[in-house]
Design a protein around this motif. Structure first.
Motif, mmCIF file in Angstrom:
data_model
loop_
_atom_site.group_PDB
_atom_site.id
_atom_site.type_symbol
_atom_site.label_atom_id
_atom_site.label_comp_id
_atom_site.label_asym_id
_atom_site.label_seq_id
_atom_site.Cartn_x
_atom_site.Cartn_y
_atom_site.Cartn_z
ATOM 1 N N GLY A 249 0.856 -1.251 -0.071
ATOM 2 C CA GLY A 249 0.029 0.041 -0.162
ATOM 3 C C GLY A 249 0.672 1.333 0.063
ATOM 4 N N ASN A 250 0.467 2.073 1.034
ATOM 5 C CA ASN A 250 1.239 3.383 0.884
ATOM 6 C C ASN A 250 2.558 3.305 1.917
ATOM 7 O OD1 ASN A 250 -0.309 4.912 -0.900
ATOM 8 N ND2 ASN A 250 -1.806 5.435 0.815
ATOM 9 N N SER A 251 2.414 2.149 2.586
ATOM 10 C CA SER A 251 3.798 2.043 3.535
ATOM 11 C C SER A 251 5.005 2.205 3.215
ATOM 12 C CB SER A 251 3.595 0.586 4.432
ATOM 13 O OG SER A 251 2.119 0.449 4.847
ATOM 14 N N SER A 252 6.039 2.766 3.709
ATOM 15 C CA SER A 252 7.382 2.880 3.231
ATOM 16 C C SER A 252 8.268 1.948 4.013
ATOM 17 C CB SER A 252 7.917 4.634 3.354
ATOM 18 O OG SER A 252 8.998 4.569 3.179
ATOM 19 N N ALA A 253 9.308 1.489 3.251
ATOM 20 C CA ALA A 253 10.222 0.732 3.742
ATOM 21 C C ALA A 253 11.552 1.478 4.330
ATOM 22 C CB ALA A 253 10.684 -0.201 2.755
ATOM 23 N N LEU A 254 11.345 2.839 4.183
ATOM 24 C CA LEU A 254 12.658 3.505 4.594
ATOM 25 C C LEU A 254 12.876 3.282 6.184
ATOM 26 C CD1 LEU A 254 14.641 5.716 3.872
ATOM 27 C CD2 LEU A 254 13.034 7.370 4.281
ATOM 28 N N ALA A 255 11.915 3.155 7.048
ATOM 29 C CA ALA A 255 12.068 3.060 8.646
ATOM 30 C C ALA A 255 12.842 1.876 8.570
ATOM 31 C CB ALA A 255 10.891 2.977 9.203
ATOM 32 N N PHE A 256 12.668 0.746 7.864
ATOM 33 C CA PHE A 256 13.258 -0.667 8.101
ATOM 34 C C PHE A 256 14.800 -0.621 7.388
ATOM 35 C CE2 PHE A 256 8.953 -2.246 8.114
ATOM 36 C CZ PHE A 256 8.929 -2.521 9.473
ATOM 37 N N PHE B 55 11.976 -1.427 -7.012
ATOM 38 C CA PHE B 55 13.199 -0.708 -7.377
ATOM 39 C C PHE B 55 13.615 0.414 -6.623
ATOM 40 C CE2 PHE B 55 12.065 -2.841 -11.444
ATOM 41 C CZ PHE B 55 13.071 -3.787 -11.630
ATOM 42 N N LYS B 56 12.647 1.072 -6.121
ATOM 43 C CA LYS B 56 12.979 2.342 -4.929
ATOM 44 C C LYS B 56 13.425 1.571 -3.978
ATOM 45 C CE LYS B 56 10.466 5.946 -2.640
ATOM 46 N NZ LYS B 56 9.193 6.573 -2.366
ATOM 47 N N ILE B 57 12.994 0.340 -3.421
ATOM 48 C CA ILE B 57 13.580 -0.102 -2.248
ATOM 49 C C ILE B 57 14.566 -0.479 -2.018
ATOM 50 C CG2 ILE B 57 12.971 -1.987 -0.425
ATOM 51 C CD1 ILE B 57 10.116 -1.750 -0.959
ATOM 52 N N ILE B 58 15.013 -1.286 -3.600
ATOM 53 C CA ILE B 58 16.267 -1.775 -3.901
ATOM 54 C C ILE B 58 17.467 -0.751 -3.935
ATOM 55 C CG2 ILE B 58 17.666 -3.097 -5.424
ATOM 56 C CD1 ILE B 58 15.150 -4.551 -6.098
ATOM 57 N N ARG B 59 16.953 0.538 -4.352
ATOM 58 C CA ARG B 59 17.960 1.519 -4.270
ATOM 59 C C ARG B 59 18.190 2.178 -3.124
ATOM 60 N NH1 ARG B 59 14.649 3.297 -8.900
ATOM 61 N NH2 ARG B 59 13.590 4.742 -7.459
ATOM 62 N N TYR C 184 17.871 -1.069 9.811
ATOM 63 C CA TYR C 184 18.771 -2.194 9.256
ATOM 64 C C TYR C 184 20.205 -1.435 9.233
ATOM 65 C CZ TYR C 184 21.218 -5.046 6.001
ATOM 66 O OH TYR C 184 22.447 -5.886 5.826
ATOM 67 N N THR C 185 20.285 -0.247 8.853
ATOM 68 C CA THR C 185 21.568 0.414 8.631
ATOM 69 C C THR C 185 22.200 0.715 10.187
ATOM 70 O OG1 THR C 185 20.824 1.506 6.780
ATOM 71 C CG2 THR C 185 23.004 2.390 7.883
ATOM 72 N N SER C 186 21.127 1.198 11.012
ATOM 73 C CA SER C 186 21.456 1.517 12.435
ATOM 74 C C SER C 186 22.034 0.272 13.134
ATOM 75 C CB SER C 186 20.344 2.180 13.114
ATOM 76 O OG SER C 186 20.626 2.308 14.301
#
Length: 219
Positions: free
Chosen positions: A39-46, A94-98, A50-52
Motif C-alpha cells: 500500500g502506502n507503507s514505506s520501507a525507509l524506516a526498516f 526498485f525504489k526499495i532496492i535503491r 537495518y543500517t543502524s
C-alpha cells in the motif's frame, strides 16, 4: 563487582526489550501479507533501522561489548526479513532496492574504514558518532506526524505501544551508557527518552478524544 552485576542485568533486560521492540515489524509484515500489497507503507524506516543495527554491531565489536553486538545481530536478521517482505509485495521494488544499495554502499565505506584504521579507539569514535547520529534521526522521525496530531487534536495516528516501548528501551540503554561512561550510547538514548516522553504527552493532552489506548494501531 556489584556494579558489574547491575550493568549486566540491565544490559540483559535492555537487550530483551529491544528485541521485543524489533519484533513490532512482524505486525507490519503480517498486514502487508494479508493485504497482498505494501500500500502506502514505506520501507525507509526498516532500511534506516537495518543500517543502524549494522553500525551498532560494528561499534559493539570495536568496544568489545557482547550485549550491543548480539542484540544488533538479531536486529539485522529481523530487519532484513522485513525488507524482503517489502520487496516481495511492493509495486515500487526498485525504489526499495535503491535505498538498500545506498545503505550498503554507506555501510561498506564505514566498515572499510573501521577495518583499515589502525587506531581502534579512533575507529570506535567515528563509528560510534555515525551510529549515534542515525539513531537520533530514527527516534526523531515520528515527530513529523505531530503537526497532524495537533491539527486534528487526536492521537489516532501515533502508535502508542511503539512509542512507549521506545521510551522504556531508551531509558534502559541510557542508564547502561551511564554505567559504561559511553557518550555514544548515552546521547541518542537520552534524546530518545525525551522525544518519546514528548510524544506520550499528547496522549494525555488529547485523552478525551480517544475511547481507549487499545484502539491505537501498531503500524
Amino acid at each position: 563487582m556489584i556494579s558489574t552485576k547491575i550493568r549486566d542485568v540491565l544490559a540483559t533486560t535492555a537487550s530483551i526489550c529491544t528485541i521485543l521492540q524489533f519484533l513490532a515489524g512482524v505486525l507490519v509484515c503480517r498486514k502487508i501479507i494479508k493485504n497482498g500489497s505494501t500500500g502506502n507503507s514505506s520501507a525507509l524506516a526498516f532500511v534506516t533501522c537495518y543500517t543502524s543495527c549494522v553500525l551498532w554491531m560494528r561499534y559493539g565489536m570495536l568496544i568489545e561489548d557482547q550485549f550491543i553486538l548480539l542484540v544488533n545481530i538479531f536486529g539485522i536478521i529481523l530487519q532484513a526479513s522485513y525488507l524482503y517482505v517489502f520487496i516481495l509485495y511492493s509495486v515500487k521494488k526498485f525504489k526499495i532496492i535503491r535505498q538498500i544499495i545506498a545503505a550498503t554502499c554507506f555501510l561498506g565505506t564505514v566498515y572499510s574504514y573501521s577495518f583499515y584504521e589502525q587506531d581502534r579507539v579512533l575507529a570506535a569514535k567515528y563509528v560510534g558518532f555515525l551510529s549515534c547520529t542515525l539513531t537520533v534521526l530514527f527516534f526523531a522521525s515520528p515527530l513529523m506526524m505531530l503537526a497532524h496530531v495537533i491539527k486534528v487534536k487526536n492521537t489516532e495516528t501515533l502508535p502508542f505501544p511503539i512509542i512507549m516501548a521506545s521510551f522504556i528501551v531508551s531509558s534502559q540503554w541510557f542508564v547502561y551508557g551511564c554505567l559504561l561512561n559511553d557518550l555514544f550510547i548515552q546521547i541518542p538514548n537520552f534524546l530518545g527518552c525525551i522525544l518519546s516522553a514528548f510524544q506520550l504527552c499528547f496522549f494525555l493532552i488529547y485523552r478525551n478524544d480517544r475511547n481507549d489506548f487499545n484502539n491505537t494501531y501498531l503500524i
